[in-house]
Write a protein that holds these residues in place. Structure first.
Motif, PDB file in Angstrom:
ATOM      1  N   LYS A 134       0.848  -1.190   0.000  1.00  0.00           N
ATOM      2  CA  LYS A 134       0.000   0.000   0.000  1.00  0.00           C
ATOM      3  C   LYS A 134       0.885   1.242   0.000  1.00  0.00           C
ATOM      4  O   LYS A 134       1.810   1.346   0.819  1.00  0.00           O
ATOM      5  CB  LYS A 134      -0.913   0.024   1.232  1.00  0.00           C
ATOM      6  N   VAL A 135       0.603   2.157  -0.908  1.00  0.00           N
ATOM      7  CA  VAL A 135       1.365   3.413  -0.984  1.00  0.00           C
ATOM      8  C   VAL A 135       0.393   4.571  -0.795  1.00  0.00           C
ATOM      9  O   VAL A 135      -0.615   4.673  -1.508  1.00  0.00           O
ATOM     10  CB  VAL A 135       2.101   3.545  -2.327  1.00  0.00           C
ATOM     11  N   LYS A 183       1.785  12.265  -7.771  1.00  0.00           N
ATOM     12  CA  LYS A 183       1.161  11.304  -8.687  1.00  0.00           C
ATOM     13  C   LYS A 183       2.175  10.695  -9.644  1.00  0.00           C
ATOM     14  O   LYS A 183       2.101   9.499  -9.971  1.00  0.00           O
ATOM     15  CB  LYS A 183       0.033  11.983  -9.463  1.00  0.00           C
ATOM     16  N   CYS A 230       0.868  -2.521  -6.426  1.00  0.00           N
ATOM     17  CA  CYS A 230       0.536  -1.894  -5.152  1.00  0.00           C
ATOM     18  C   CYS A 230      -0.832  -1.227  -5.221  1.00  0.00           C
ATOM     19  O   CYS A 230      -1.347  -0.915  -6.299  1.00  0.00           O
ATOM     20  CB  CYS A 230       1.597  -0.871  -4.750  1.00  0.00           C
ATOM     21  N   MET A 265       4.124   8.105  -7.682  1.00  0.00           N
ATOM     22  CA  MET A 265       3.301   6.934  -7.373  1.00  0.00           C
ATOM     23  C   MET A 265       3.011   6.094  -8.607  1.00  0.00           C
ATOM     24  O   MET A 265       2.960   4.863  -8.546  1.00  0.00           O
ATOM     25  CB  MET A 265       1.995   7.370  -6.706  1.00  0.00           C
ATOM     26  N   SER A 266       2.808   6.734  -9.748  1.00  0.00           N
ATOM     27  CA  SER A 266       2.444   6.000 -10.960  1.00  0.00           C
ATOM     28  C   SER A 266       3.618   5.235 -11.555  1.00  0.00           C
ATOM     29  O   SER A 266       3.421   4.398 -12.449  1.00  0.00           O
ATOM     30  CB  SER A 266       1.863   6.956 -12.010  1.00  0.00           C
ATOM     31  N   ARG A 314      -2.752   2.113  -4.428  1.00  0.00           N
ATOM     32  CA  ARG A 314      -2.424   3.526  -4.277  1.00  0.00           C
ATOM     33  C   ARG A 314      -3.614   4.281  -3.700  1.00  0.00           C
ATOM     34  O   ARG A 314      -4.745   4.106  -4.137  1.00  0.00           O
ATOM     35  CB  ARG A 314      -2.029   4.124  -5.631  1.00  0.00           C
ATOM     36  N   GLU A 315      -3.318   5.149  -2.723  1.00  0.00           N
ATOM     37  CA  GLU A 315      -4.346   6.013  -2.138  1.00  0.00           C
ATOM     38  C   GLU A 315      -3.791   7.420  -1.998  1.00  0.00           C
ATOM     39  O   GLU A 315      -2.611   7.600  -1.685  1.00  0.00           O
ATOM     40  CB  GLU A 315      -4.799   5.491  -0.770  1.00  0.00           C
TER      41      GLU A 315
END
Length: 276
Positions: free
Chosen positions: A3-4, A22, A32, A25-26, A34-35
């Motif tokens: 989880k990130v 973003k 994973c 994260m991408s 992503r939140e």
């Protein structure tokens, strides 16, 4: 599945903080979940200094969104923070969140060693101020592993996209989030915590105001901390402060409470408060 969590501390939609979080994260290669949390959409109230959170497994009693945020941080395997620089420091909401971490010993067992990246867009050259060290405090308290603390010049909304090197570096951070990469302090930064701000003490002695380590300024003005034996973010110092000293102060207050209330009485009728 990992989880990130991306924590965006900015009201500006699709601003540089959000875009770079973003982008990082991408580009995480691992599968994973992503939140994203926009901290400024939530309600974070000031700490009431009630000390309840110092007790084991006691949540903060303040009725706002702090417990939601801290539980999301605890549950995440990595944290990506995007926070703009305002007047010489980070967005005030970030400091509000940091100030609520008095009960850090209840949270850090779940966050210790997990990677954290901080991205700090700023708009005026030379006006970064103390933003870097202020932003590093929260992951240090949570005992996270700092992957990078990236200050980036981008005054206009989305301006970070104009420089291809910014996007390239954000993608690199995403790819290396879980591969053991760690932030290393520069020659003029504190080797213990990475702070770039020092306090002059005696003659050529300097002290890091963040981790408390002390060093000597050499002839080239590079601080030498090789003989320092202090690091307030070490496991021992953190336990001594949060599990020892703060609890002792809480017990001391219980003993002195009535006497202190008597001393306070003389100021009770000075009600000069105003409200809009």
């Amino acid at each position: 599945m990992k989880k990130v969590l991306g924590l965006v501390v900015s009201n500006r939609k699709l601003g540089n903080s959000e875009i770079l979080v973003k982008e990082i994260m991408s580009n995480i290669p691992e599968e994973c979940k992503r939140e994203l949390i926009r901290l400024t959409d939530l309600e974070i109230k000031p700490c009431k200094a009630c000390y309840r959170c110092l007790q084991p497994d006691k949540a903060c009693p303040v009725r706002d969104d702090f417990n939601f945020v801290i539980e999301k941080i605890r549950a995440a395997d990595a944290l990506i923070i995007g926070v703009p620089v305002y007047f010489l420091g980070p967005h005030g909401y970030y400091k509000m969140l940091t100030d609520r971490l008095l009960g850090i010993q209840n949270h850090s067992p779940d966050t210790q060693g997990k990677p954290c990246i901080i991205v700090m867009p700023y708009g005026s050259e030379g006006w970064e101020g103390y933003s870097k060290i202020a932003c590093m405090v929260m992951p240090k308290l949570l005992r996270m592993k700092l992957v990078d603390c990236w200050q980036i010049y981008a005054p206009l909304p989305g301006e970070s996209l104009l420089n291809p090197e910014n996007i390239c570096y954000a993608r690199t951070l995403g790819r290396e989030l879980f591969n053991g990469r760690e932030y290393h302090a520069g020659s003029k930064e504190c080797p213990i915590c990475g702070s770039d701000l020092f306090r002059l003490i005696n003659e050529n002695q300097v002290e890091c105001p963040i981790c408390g380590s002390r060093g000597i300024l050499k002839n080239n003005f590079n601080p030498d901390f090789s003989d320092s034996d202090c690091d307030r973010f070490s496991d021992h110092e953190m336990d001594e402060h949060f599990k020892g000293w703060l609890l002792e102060m809480k017990d001391r207050f219980s003993v002195e409470k009535n006497h202190l209330k008597e001393l306070q009485k003389g100021y009770r009728n000075q009600n000069w408060w105003i409200k809009p």
